[in-house]
Design an enzyme around this catalytic site. Sequence first.
Site, mmCIF file in Angstrom:
data_model
loop_
_atom_site.group_PDB
_atom_site.id
_atom_site.type_symbol
_atom_site.label_atom_id
_atom_site.label_comp_id
_atom_site.label_asym_id
_atom_site.label_seq_id
_atom_site.Cartn_x
_atom_site.Cartn_y
_atom_site.Cartn_z
ATOM 1 N N CYS A 14 -24.579 -22.115 -6.015
ATOM 2 C CA CYS A 14 -25.251 -23.414 -6.126
ATOM 3 C C CYS A 14 -24.225 -24.505 -6.481
ATOM 4 O O CYS A 14 -23.090 -24.195 -6.856
ATOM 5 C CB CYS A 14 -26.344 -23.334 -7.192
ATOM 6 S SG CYS A 14 -25.710 -23.000 -8.850
ATOM 7 N N CYS A 18 -22.635 -24.034 -9.859
ATOM 8 C CA CYS A 18 -21.714 -22.891 -9.862
ATOM 9 C C CYS A 18 -20.364 -23.311 -9.272
ATOM 10 O O CYS A 18 -19.308 -22.969 -9.790
ATOM 11 C CB CYS A 18 -22.294 -21.729 -9.071
ATOM 12 S SG CYS A 18 -23.896 -21.173 -9.680
#
Length: 80
Positions: free
Chosen positions: A10, A13
């Site tokens: 994501c 991340c």
Amino acid sequence: MEIKIFGPGCPKCKALHKAVTEVVSEMGLSADVKKVEKLEEIVQAGVMLTPGLMVNGKLKVFGRVPGKEDIKRYIEEEKQ
């Protein structure tokens, strides 16, 4: 030194991975920075919310992207 970033890829991340690699570079460290994207490995590590950050086998933070100063502190704690 082993640093793991837990998350499925994501934006948060990716932001954590970028920040960690920048901090490692700024500190002039030799560190093995790994991305862990498999759900079962993330759960097994105790990460309940992504992204998660582990330094030398110790989970430091999860569920948010820490600032660079925090990342540096986490790494310093495990360098000793």
